[in-house]
Enzyme design. Structure first.
Site, mmCIF file in Angstrom:
data_model
loop_
_atom_site.group_PDB
_atom_site.id
_atom_site.type_symbol
_atom_site.label_atom_id
_atom_site.label_comp_id
_atom_site.label_asym_id
_atom_site.label_seq_id
_atom_site.Cartn_x
_atom_site.Cartn_y
_atom_site.Cartn_z
ATOM 1 N N GLY B 722 0.829 -1.212 0.000
ATOM 2 C CA GLY B 722 0.000 0.000 0.000
ATOM 3 C C GLY B 722 0.855 1.251 0.000
ATOM 4 N N GLU B 725 -0.720 6.647 1.305
ATOM 5 C CA GLU B 725 -0.599 7.612 2.390
ATOM 6 C C GLU B 725 0.834 7.896 2.809
ATOM 7 O OE1 GLU B 725 -4.271 7.201 5.048
ATOM 8 O OE2 GLU B 725 -4.214 5.310 3.979
#
Ligand code: FES
Ligand code: FES
Lengths: 159, 758
Positions: B722, B725
């Site tokens: 991921g 962010e």
């Protein structure tokens, strides 16, 4: 009030509130939703279209005031299946993420080149600073404009 | 974790690919929720409160109702009982809107005007006359009347701790004891918050930009008492989310009520300023950080205490100490978080919610410690680097932090840095170099998907995924093409509709991990069926071969010896039409009811810092050059270099954009963004996108991104960590550290602006 708007080379006869903006006329009444509303107060550039070949903020432009002048939106940039060089460069450089600012960026980018403001990265950055991109695609937008600028032959341009 | 998604075979994972939805996005054909064509819609316009605490004593609607085109007005008096209040981002009670006359915060929805046109609705809304019974509000930290709530540990939240931090800090030969502040920030995605509701009999369709289709669906069904099957949410493209569209908010149910009353579609597009108070934001935080170290730079104590503001009814908090306590090897750790309740709207998720504010404190503190020790900040991190989670003692699934520092430092030219503050100049500009650690926990959730494959080699994958700009459509096409031996163009991806199988919301950077792993599992299900049919037949070349050894490559089923048969032959054996698989993937470590909860919009994530087996984070290192003008104190950020190691990168082209966009968010966070609040009225004052400063093109120079290769076999079968962010996380501190290096001024609050350096 009754009015006729010329958008992407086509006339649209409409009956609109005199307060209706060009942006809302396009989106809510003509069905051209490519132009985006990001602030409705002239701060973001998402609604940028061309009016008689020059970039304007359609959220700050009353529909009634543009009768008789040619409006070009992002839907009018490509010629049929052929993307405008600026559109192709945006895809190749990944010059967007969510894509919401993209219609406005493209219309500004094409105008920026035509205005002669794409001679350097600094100039591009400066003259593209009226178009916010919250996703932060700026470096790639600059790269896409740099690539597309020399490919923008006059015949690709709609008035 | 079981390797039921198999291993990459097609070589497409990791190859850059232009977005398959790129053409839609550059031609204006990508349909965002407010772009949906509607038959005879009515338009809604919100009326919001002009006070921050008190009650609506009365409303004079005469002028509104007399406005040509106005059809109806919703207030707490006529519709308040029709809706149960929604829950907050933490799933617990939050502020209300039309349910009663109570006003919790500035800009709360208090009426909805419905009209034939947008212009009439707006005029009608401006003509609503509200009488308030106002009370004095509390705005923020230190305001009279706030309630202070030290958070306690419970089943889901802990305050990471270890050893005796207070004693170790007292005894430490070298110490840093500092306080840091971060401001209120608003996501301001470029797309305005909008909701359109359409009823067909008992069935409600909601068009709304959301990062969580199933949560929105479940929430509205619950609020209106509807059967879950009667609510459909559609959000094919989202014009930026950054967390703001993660949790359901109050407006949706009221627009559904409006459409039911009017028996026609109702469309609401809120204004930019309303977006500051009808959705969420990043709350302001305060930090007290104490670091103790030996003279050779080893940490002996880490004490991190945080304070966060929330609304009156909600204890929403981000508790980023769960991250900062795990960053470095340290034998003594103490953490604590306190929520301060004020008369404000409830905050919510905003890009790296815990890590962005809390890592600002830790990474500035590490820089201060490096100066106190006379050590290079990179070396200080190397000394305290660890492959073991210092809190739990579990191994990191992988941790390439120092590889990131070395790669980024090289590219950046860190070696040219003279560490003495104020020592580097270029004409009238003071030049500063700063760096910081970036990190983000690896989260993954349960997910479902439907996949079909035709003998001609065309695949369609369907799941209720979300495209916010992350490249989610393209990611799935790549994974499916890779696993089924197809080209990316052969794969159609359908997402953005709650009629499709559920996936978790796009938040916590879980999307790529959750959806790519379920897609790979679906591909594996189809491969197995093709392989089984191929080995069971008497006729084919694979009769009797071990089905596990057959792979799909280049539109063919290929055996271990290289012999192959065309996909068409293999597929026709299973079905002359299409082969379809419906699969669910529940990562090991989630509760047994995780799959069931998914369908109700309550997907529980397996979080990187609370797994049983390992601690899983992505890491990075971020470097920034800051220039401060000697006379005007203007601050520029001409270049940044970041290196990240986030396991498998499915599409490096879109990943690069995510990282770069995250870093640009960091420049905004450190130098531009702050929502100002009036302390007397508790109202936001710069609630528009010109006075709430965000970076424009001319603010951004070079932003280099380095991909540090990393294979992680523990985190999940595909090794996807991921990336959405992490890109912002180190920037705040890297910039503050660079400002210190340039000027000798240690600014411990954000944003850092000219006035801080005068
Ligand atoms: S919508 Fe026109 S400038 Fe933002
Ligand atoms: S691509 Fe999302 S705002 Fe520019």
């Amino acid at each position: 009030m009754e009015m006729t708007l010329n958008v992407n080379g086509r006339d649209h006869r409409l009956s609109l509130d005199s307060r209706t903006t060009l942006l809302d006329a396009l989106r809510e009444h003509i069905g051209l939703t490519g132009s985006k509303k990001g602030c409705d107060q002239g701060q973001c550039g998402a609604c940028t279209v061309h009016l008689a070949g020059r970039r304007v903020l359609s959220c700050l432009t009353l529909a009634a005031a543009v009768q008789g002048r040619a409006v070009t939106t992002v839907e009018g940039l490509a010629q049929g299946e052929n993307l405008h060089p600026m559109q192709a460069a945006f895809i190749a450089h990944d010059a967007f993420q969510c894509g919401y600012c993209t219609p406005g960026q493209l219309m500004s980018a094409v105008a920026c080149v035509r205005e002669g403001h794409a001679a350097s990265d600094e100039a591009i950055r400066e003259y593209m600073s009226g178009n916010l991109c919250r996703c932060g695609a700026y470096p790639k937008i600059v790269a896409a404009i740099r690539e597309a600028a020399p490919q923008m032959a006059p015949k690709m341009e709609r008035a | 974790m079981a390797d039921d998604a198999g291993r990459p075979t097609g070589g497409l994972i990791g190859q850059p690919h232009v977005r398959i939805d790129g053409r839609l996005k550059v031609t204006g054909q990508a349909r965002y929720p407010a772009d949906e064509p509607l038959a005879n819609p009515a338009y809604a316009y919100l009326v919001i409160s002009a006070i921050s605490r008190g009650r609506v004593a009365g409303m004079d609607l005469a002028a509104t109702k007399a406005t040509p085109g106005v059809i109806d007005v919703l207030t707490h008096e006529n519709v308040g009982q029709e809706v149960k209040p929604p829950m907050g981002p933490d799933g617990k009670p939050t502020t209300t809107t039309l349910e009663s006359d109570q006003i919790w915060h500035d800009g709360q929805i208090i009426a909805v005007v419905l009209a034939e046109t947008y212009e009439a609705a707006r005029e009608g809304a401006y003509k609503v006359v509200v009488r308030y019974a106002a009370e004095a509000p509390s705005a923020t930290f230190d305001s009279p009347g706030v309630e202070v709530e030290p958070l306690k540990a419970n089943e889901t939240r802990h305050d990471p701790a270890k050893g005796d931090a207070a004693a170790a800090f007292a005894a430490a030969p070298v110490k840093i004891d500092a306080r840091y502040d971060t401001p209120i920030q608003h996501h301001n995605p470029l797309e305005l918050f909008s909701t359109t509701c359409v009823w067909e009999g008992p069935k409600l369709t909601i068009h709304e930009g959301t990062q969580n289709l199933y949560w929105l669906k479940g929430s509205v069904a619950g609020q209106l008492g509807l059967d879950l099957a009667d609510v459909r949410t559609i959000s094919r493209f989202v014009g930026g989310g950054f967390g703001s569209k993660g949790a359901p908010t109050s407006r949706t149910a009221w627009i559904a009520v409006a459409a039911r009353r009017l028996k026609r579609p109702v469309k609401l597009v809120t204004t930019r300023d309303q977006g500051f108070t009808i959705a969420t934001h990043r709350a302001e935080t305060r930090h007290h950080l104490q670091l103790g170290a030996t003279p050779d730079g080893r940490l002996t104590a880490l004490v991190h205490e945080g304070w966060e503001v929330s609304s009156r009814p909600s204890s929403y908090n981000v508790s980023g100490t769960a991250t900062t306590a795990r960053m470095y090897a340290c034998p003594n750790i103490a953490t604590k978080v306190t929520v301060v309740h004020a008369d404000r709207n409830t905050p919510g998720f905003m890009r790296a919610p815990p890590d962005t504010p809390y890592m600002f404190a830790l990474e500035c503190g590490m820089d201060e410690l490096a100066y106190a020790l006379g050590k290079d900040p990179i070396e200080l991190r190397r000394i305290n680097d660890t492959q073991t989670d210092p809190v739990s003692g579990k191994p990191y699934s992988s941790r390439s932090l120092m590889k990131c520092f070395d790669a980024a430092a090289g590219k950046f030219g860190w070696a040219k840095r003279d560490p003495k503050p104020g020592s580097m100049r270029d004409g009238d500009w003071l030049v500063g170099y700063g760096c910081a650690t970036a990190c983000y926990p690896c989260n993954i959730g349960p997910a479902a998907a439907r996949l079909s494959l035709t003998p001609k080699g065309k695949a369609t994958i369907q799941l209720a995924g979300h495209e916010l700009g992350t490249g989610a459509y393209t990611l799935l096409a790549i994974v499916v093409a890779d696993r089924l031996g197809l080209q990316v163009d052969d794969v159609q991806v359908m997402m953005g509709d709650s009629d499709l199988p559920p996936v978790p919301g796009a938040g916590g950077s879980n999307n790529a991990a959750s959806t790519s792993n379920v897609a790979a599992k679906a591909c594996e299900a189809i491969r197995q069926r093709l392989a089984m049919a191929a080995v069971r037949t008497n006729a084919g070349i694979f009769a009797g071969v071990d089905p596990a050894t057959l792979t799909l490559v280049n539109r063919a089923l290929v055996g271990p010896d290289g012999r192959s048969e065309p996909l068409e032959t293999a597929a026709s054996r299973v079905s002359p039409g299409a082969i379809e698989a419906h699969v669910e993937n529940v990562p090991q470590g989630l509760p047994p009811d995780a799959a069931a909860a998914l369908y109700h919009g309550r997907a529980s994530l397996l979080r990187g810092q609370s797994r049983e087996d390992v601690t899983a984070f992505a890491f990075g290192a971020q470097f920034v050059e800051i220039r401060v003008h000697r006379r005007t104190c203007e601050i520029r950020a001409p270049r940044a270099v970041a290196a990240f190691a986030s396991g498998t990168i499915v599409n490096p082209l879109a990943a690069h954009s995510q990282y770069q966009g995250g870093a640009i968010w960091g420049i905004g966070s450190a130098l531009h963004e702050q929502t100002e609040i009036d302390l007397r009225t508790a109202r936001y004052v710069n609630h528009n996108i010109a006075d709430y400063l965000v970076p424009v093109n001319a603010d951004i120079g070079e932003v280099d991104v380095i991909f540090v290769p990393e294979e992680d076999h523990e985190v999940n079968p595909l090794g996807v960590k991921g990336i959405g962010e992490i890109g912002i996380v180190g920037m705040n501190a890297a910039i503050a550290n660079a400002v210190f290096h340039a000027t000798g001024r240690r600014i411990r609050k954000l944003p850092i602006r000219i006035e801080d350096l005068l």
